[in-house]
Design a protein around this motif. Structure first.
Motif, PDB file in Angstrom:
ATOM      1  N   GLN A  63      35.425  63.771 -59.570  1.00 15.89           N
ATOM      2  CA  GLN A  63      36.271  64.948 -59.447  1.00 15.89           C
ATOM      3  C   GLN A  63      37.467  64.872 -60.403  1.00 15.89           C
ATOM      4  N   LEU A  64      38.058  63.698 -60.546  1.00 17.00           N
ATOM      5  CA  LEU A  64      39.202  63.519 -61.432  1.00 17.00           C
ATOM      6  C   LEU A  64      38.795  63.716 -62.895  1.00 17.00           C
TER       7      LEU A  64
ATOM      8  N   HIS B 231      38.351  67.404 -63.508  1.00 19.53           N
ATOM      9  CA  HIS B 231      39.675  68.032 -63.586  1.00 19.53           C
ATOM     10  C   HIS B 231      40.296  67.810 -64.964  1.00 19.53           C
ATOM     11  N   ASN B 232      40.219  66.580 -65.460  1.00 17.31           N
ATOM     12  CA  ASN B 232      40.795  66.257 -66.760  1.00 17.31           C
ATOM     13  C   ASN B 232      40.092  66.999 -67.891  1.00 17.31           C
TER      14      ASN B 232
ATOM     15  N   LEU C 139      44.383  67.486 -57.424  1.00 15.68           N
ATOM     16  CA  LEU C 139      43.082  68.147 -57.302  1.00 15.68           C
ATOM     17  C   LEU C 139      43.083  69.280 -56.288  1.00 15.68           C
TER      18      LEU C 139
ATOM     19  N   HIS D  25      46.719  62.048 -55.726  1.00 22.52           N
ATOM     20  CA  HIS D  25      45.934  62.841 -56.668  1.00 22.52           C
ATOM     21  C   HIS D  25      44.958  63.754 -55.934  1.00 22.52           C
ATOM     22  N   TRP D  26      44.353  63.250 -54.880  1.00 22.94           N
ATOM     23  CA  TRP D  26      43.358  64.021 -54.136  1.00 22.94           C
ATOM     24  C   TRP D  26      43.963  65.300 -53.559  1.00 22.94           C
TER      25      TRP D  26
END
Length: 52
Positions: free
Chosen positions: A26-27, A30-31, A9, A4-5
């Protein structure tokens, strides 16, 4: 998490130098930005696998 990183992202910094708190922050951002945090009101809850 590492996938994911780098892939989702699109981060170029070293994954192993960040904290879990920063990753999830950060996730979440993003969402929210991409509208992935909204729940679908048309989803139906299933309580079991019985038929009939």
């Amino acid at each position: 998490m590492e996938y994911h990183w780098y892939s989702v992202l699109k981060r170029t910094s070293d994954f192993w130098s960040i904290t879990p708190k920063y990753f999830f922050k950060q996730l979440d951002a993003h969402n929210k930005y991409n509208g992935l945090d909204k729940q679908d009101s048309n989803k139906e809850a299933v309580n079991g696998t019985e038929c009939g």
